[in-house]
Design a protein around this motif. Structure first.
Motif, PDB file in Angstrom:
ATOM      1  N   ARG A  59       0.614  -1.167   0.085  1.00 16.17           N
ATOM      2  CA  ARG A  59       0.133  -0.015   0.163  1.00 16.17           C
ATOM      3  C   ARG A  59       0.967   1.300  -0.063  1.00 16.17           C
ATOM      4  NH1 ARG A  59      -3.872  -2.445   3.849  1.00 16.17           N
ATOM      5  NH2 ARG A  59      -5.736  -2.954   2.725  1.00 16.17           N
ATOM      6  N   ILE A 107      -4.983  -3.907  -4.469  1.00 15.67           N
ATOM      7  CA  ILE A 107      -4.886  -4.026  -3.369  1.00 15.67           C
ATOM      8  C   ILE A 107      -6.117  -4.406  -2.366  1.00 15.67           C
ATOM      9  CG2 ILE A 107      -4.470  -2.347  -1.145  1.00 15.67           C
ATOM     10  CD1 ILE A 107      -2.397  -0.723  -2.829  1.00 15.67           C
ATOM     11  N   GLN A 108      -7.310  -3.775  -2.744  1.00 10.25           N
ATOM     12  CA  GLN A 108      -8.451  -4.519  -2.146  1.00 10.25           C
ATOM     13  C   GLN A 108      -8.650  -5.829  -2.362  1.00 10.25           C
ATOM     14  OE1 GLN A 108     -11.492  -1.680  -4.121  1.00 10.25           O
ATOM     15  NE2 GLN A 108     -12.005  -1.184  -1.958  1.00 10.25           N
TER      16      GLN A 108
END
Length: 128
Positions: A59, A107-108
Motif C-alpha cells: 500500500r 490492493i482491495q
C-alpha cells in the motif's frame, strides 16, 4: 532429472486448485511440512502475522521496485502456505506495477483474500 521435468514439477506445485477451495490449501501445506502439524501451525501463524505487514508495504509503495518487491514477497509466502487467492492477486499486482489504474482494486482484492485466509488460520488455531 531432466531440467524440463523439474520445471514442470515446480509449475504443478504452484497451480491453483478450483476457486471453491478453502482459503488455505492444507493438503499443499502438509506436503511441504511433511505432515508435521506443529510446523504447519507455526508456518500459518507466521504467515498470518507477516502477510498484513507486507500488504502495508505494498500500500505504501511509491516506487516500482518497492511495489514489485512487496507484491513478489506476498506472492511467494502465500503460495508457500497454499493461500492461492492471495498469491494469485499478488501475482497480478506484481505484473501491473505501482502506477497502474488497477492498483486500488488489486490492493482491495489482496486485502479481502488475506482477510479470508487469516480468519481461516485463526479458526484452525481454535480447533482442538
Amino acid at each position: 532429472m531432466d531440467a524440463s521435468v523439474a520445471s514442470d514439477e515446480r509449475r504443478v506445485a504452484w497451480t491453483s486448485p478450483p476457486a471453491a477451495a478453502q482459503p488455505i490449501d492444507l493438503v499443499h501445506l502438509s506436503r511441504y511440512t511433511l505432515g508435521n502439524q506443529a510446523l504447519q501451525s507455526e508456518v500459518l501463524q507466521l504467515f498470518a502475522e507477516q502477510a498484513p505487514l507486507t500488504l502495508a508495504q505494498l500500500r505504501a509503495a511509491d516506487t516500482q521496485k518497492a511495489w514489485r518487491d512487496a507484491a513478489h514477497t506476498l506472492k511467494g509466502s502465500a503460495r508457500a502456505v497454499g493461500a492461492w487467492r492471495v498469491g494469485n492477486c499478488a501475482e497480478k499486482a506484481e505484473v501491473v506495477g505501482v502506477g497502474a489504474q488497477e492498483k486500488g482494486p488489486l490492493i482491495q482484492a489482496i486485502g479481502a483474500a488475506l482477510d479470508e485466509a487469516t480468519r481461516y488460520i485463526a479458526s484452525l488455531a481454535q480447533q482442538p
